[in-house]
Design a protein around this motif. Structure first.
Motif, PDB file in Angstrom:
ATOM      1  N   ASN A  65       0.833  -1.213   0.000  1.00 25.42           N
ATOM      2  CA  ASN A  65       0.000   0.000   0.000  1.00 25.42           C
ATOM      3  C   ASN A  65       0.865   1.260   0.000  1.00 25.42           C
ATOM      4  N   GLU A  90      -3.523   6.614  -4.071  1.00 26.08           N
ATOM      5  CA  GLU A  90      -4.740   6.813  -3.285  1.00 26.08           C
ATOM      6  C   GLU A  90      -5.801   5.780  -3.642  1.00 26.08           C
ATOM      7  N   ARG A  93      -4.823   2.575  -1.905  1.00 25.80           N
ATOM      8  CA  ARG A  93      -4.998   2.620  -0.451  1.00 25.80           C
ATOM      9  C   ARG A  93      -6.459   2.517  -0.051  1.00 25.80           C
ATOM     10  N   ARG A  94      -7.343   2.970  -0.931  1.00 33.59           N
ATOM     11  CA  ARG A  94      -8.773   2.814  -0.633  1.00 33.59           C
ATOM     12  C   ARG A  94      -9.172   1.347  -0.603  1.00 33.59           C
TER      13      ARG A  94
END
Ligand SMILES: Nc1ncnc2c1ncn2[C@@H]1O[C@H](COP(=O)(O)OP(=O)(O)OP(=O)(O)O)[C@@H](O)[C@H]1O
Ligand SMILES: [Mg+2]
Lengths: 259, 401
Positions: A65, A90, A93-94
């Motif tokens: 991540n 991003e 990471r979600r």
């Protein structure tokens, strides 16, 4: 929450990879921490990562991540390649939840606010819906009555369960665990492992760095054994525990099982 | 709901009930404590008669006759209602906030009632008495309203209140300043502000402006970009290496050189000087707080998918500022007291006005009364700030972690 091996992902096809690592290298300054790690994780697979201290286990799962940047090779998570592109980072990471050894709960927020933070600010969920979701998750990890407390008022085991709920609130496709029980007193380890077992049952893709060999044996589809920045042995738990191929793994197992 | 820590109520324990035992336990428990007690009593006994003599001869007429001057300077006397309105605004907001954040009703309503009684019986003229009573009513009504509204929708009204506080600063500035050509709020330039009014304006502007500036400087000092880091570090170190007086002088001289097209009032130059000075210290305080936030907090925020700005605003800054709240409040108290230095550039804030009153031959030899009054005013504000900070710390649960 008894362990039925039936939920293991052995029967699934190998054609559905969710994480692909190809020749991943990482340096800390001049120190070569990851030395060409390659592996593929299937959707729903449970991976346990073990190995001696300093072998690069944490570094490896943190590259997935992008808490650590890799310097060579490719990492593809759910079809998105990790690069310097902030939007890719991003997006990944979600989809990837993470649980840390030291819990890393936000001490200035209540348990409820810890859990709703991601959904509200990242997923743009309505607060009311997020709180409903948070309460469901607290129910699931067994501490619905602690919602209004602050992390500092909970036991270590409770804190780690809140941390799991916080990660799950983002409804991730993959969960990473970095020694989730290493900072816990023995009597609290079980309550956290129980939650992780239940999560494994539900079909979540999991990568778990742990020294809990009982858990590994019971839950893992595959064990990755790390040494000196690379995977030196990769096997199903049965093979790994009864008939380890590599000398390093044998030594490691004899050390850890004699403790 | 474990959060609100109840204020410890003063209970009389059996030990404090017996004065002799209390004295023995607290004043004569060791030989050196006994010595100190005796010495202190002797010193008091020596001083007391002189103090009593002075108090007997003290003439507070110098303070009461110049009260308006001390509090407002040369603010036009027919426009004083604007200062009263500003006071009413601030005190009502305090009342509202105390209600919204579950302040002790007995303390707040009680204080308002006592103040109202003093306002009724005290030696005030009609308009002043009216405004004072109005302010007391504002505090009490604000308190009840704040309680009621937050009982209904707490998060919403607390947010509204924070917004009101933010808006109140420019509103009060506008109220005091007005604008040219207005019949309702005719312009009263800052050069006419003085006394306690000027002290408070300088302190509040300094606090409100240096707070965000200091945070930006602290973040800049930790920036990954060397240019930004350099500029911020250089700024902070330069300002901290120079006394406030010299910065005030420099602001007077340099600002008109940098901005020759504008006529910048002396008061504004002083505000700029104070703000720039305070921001450097604020930055160092905040930096200390930032350093104390563990790396794992940032990693956890990133792992959740929060971006850099969200991580900063929701995770890092709240923790950093909480940790250094006492230091920040301490710095703001110094700032309040340091505003007295603007006298050196010719501004008549509280201390400056006091000195000009004493220059009047009518009040010859009344230094003690005037300076004591000035000291008391500073003390009241400083002490309120520090006790408010203590209460805030407790409410934020600093001691619990
Ligand atoms: N931020 C860092 N800077 C420099 N070296 C680092 C850093 N983080 C890790 N290392 C080094 O990289 C190597 C791998 O570290 P890593 O934390 O991945 O090991 P690990 O297998 O997780 O060990 P452990 O079981 O002790 O957690 C170690 O030798 C460590 O000293
Ligand atoms: Mg590790």
């Amino acid at each position: 929450m008894s362990a039925q091996p039936g939920y293991k992902a052995q029967g699934q096809s190998t054609a559905d990879p969710i994480i692909i690592c190809e020749d991943v290298h990482k340096w800390y300054g001049s120190y070569h921490a990851l030395r060409g790690v390659s592996t593929t994780v299937r959707r729903g697979e449970k991976i346990v990562i073990c190995g001696p201290s300093g072998s690069g286990k944490s570094t490896f799962i943190r590259t997935i991540n992008r808490l650590e940047e890799h310097h060579r090779g490719r990492i593809i998570v759910d079809g998105i390649e990790l690069s310097g592109d902030v939007r890719n980072i991003e997006a990944i990471r979600r989809e990837v939840g993470m649980v840390f050894q030291q819990f890393n709960l936000f001490p200035h927020l209540t348990v409820l606010d810890n859990i709703t933070l991601g959904p509200v600010w990242v997923r743009k969920m309505k607060r009311k819906d997020a709180e409903e979701l948070a309460m469901q998750l607290l129910e699931r990890v067994g501490i619905p009555d602690q919602a209004r407390k602050y992390p500092g008022q909970l036991s270590g085991g409770q804190q780690q369960r809140v941390a799991i709920a916080r990660a799950l609130a983002m409804q991730p496709k993959i969960m990473l665990f970095d020694e989730p029980t290493s900072a816990l007193d023995p009597e609290m380890i079980k309550e956290v492992l129980d939650v992780m077992r239940e999560l494994a049952h539900s079909g979540m893709t999991m990568l778990v760095v742990t020294h809990e060999m009982g858990f590994a044996r019971e839950v893992a589809d595959r064990i990755l054994f790390f040494d000196q920045g690379n995977i030196v042995e990769e096997a199903d738990p049965e093979t790994f525990f009864t008939n380890p191929q590599h000398e390093r793994s044998r030594l490691f197992l004899s050390q850890i099982l004699h403790h | 709901m474990v959060r609100p820590v109840p204020a410890t109520t003063a209970t009389t324990s059996p030990e404090t009930a017996n004065p002799i035992r209390w004295i023995r336990k607290n004043l004569f428990n060791t030989w050196y404590n006994s010595l100190l007690t005796v010495a202190a009593v002797a010193a008091l006994a020596a001083l007391a008669p002189r103090l009593a003599r002075w108090a007997w001869h003290a003439d507070w007429a110098v303070v009461s006759a110049n009260m308006t001057l001390l509090l407002t300077g040369t603010y036009p006397r027919d426009q004083l209602w604007r200062l009263w309105a500003a006071l009413l605004t601030v005190m009502s907001l305090f009342g509202l906030s105390a209600g919204a954040w579950r302040g002790n009703p007995r303390r707040w309503i009680g204080a308002a009632a006592v103040a109202a009684m003093l306002a009724t019986t005290g030696p005030f003229q009609a308009p002043a008495r009216g405004w004072l009573l109005g302010t007391c009513a504002g505090v009490a009504a604000g308190f009840m309203l704040g309680r009621g509204l937050t009982a209904w929708r707490r998060a919403l009204w607390r947010r509204v209140l924070v917004a009101l506080w933010v808006v109140s600063v420019p509103w009060i500035y506008l109220l005091l300043h007005g604008w040219a050509g207005s019949s309702w709020l005719p312009r009263v330039g800052p050069s006419a502000w003085g006394g306690l009014t000027l002290t408070l304006v300088l302190a509040i502007v300094g606090i409100v402006a240096s707070f965000p500036l200091g945070i930006l400087l602290a973040l800049g000092r930790r920036s990954r970009l060397p240019a930004i880091r350099w500029v911020c570090t250089a700024y902070i170190e330069c300002v901290r290496g120079v006394p406030l007086i010299s910065i005030l002088f420099m602001a007077q001289v340099l600002l008109p050189i940098f901005l020759p097209d504008y006529r910048i009032e002396h008061v504004v130059r002083a505000m700029v000087g104070i703000t720039l000075f305070s921001a450097a210290y604020m930055a160092e305080n905040v930096r200390g707080g930032l350093q104390g936030v563990p790396r794992g907090q940032i990693e956890a925020a990133h792992a959740l998918g929060l971006n850099g700005i969200q991580t900063l605003a929701l995770i890092v800054l709240p923790q950093a500022l909480r940790a250094v709240l006492p230091a920040i409040v301490g710095q703001f108290i110094s700032l309040l007291k340091d505003t007295s230095l603007v006298a050196v550039v010719g501004l008549l804030e509280l201390l400056g006005i006091a000195r000009s009153v004493l220059a009047n031959p009518t009040w010859l030899g009344r230094q003690a009364e005037v300076y004591l009054f000035v000291a008391m005013v500073y003390f009241i504000f400083s002490f309120s700030m520090s006790s408010a900070s203590r209460r805030l710390e407790r409410a934020l649960g600093l001691g619990e972690r």
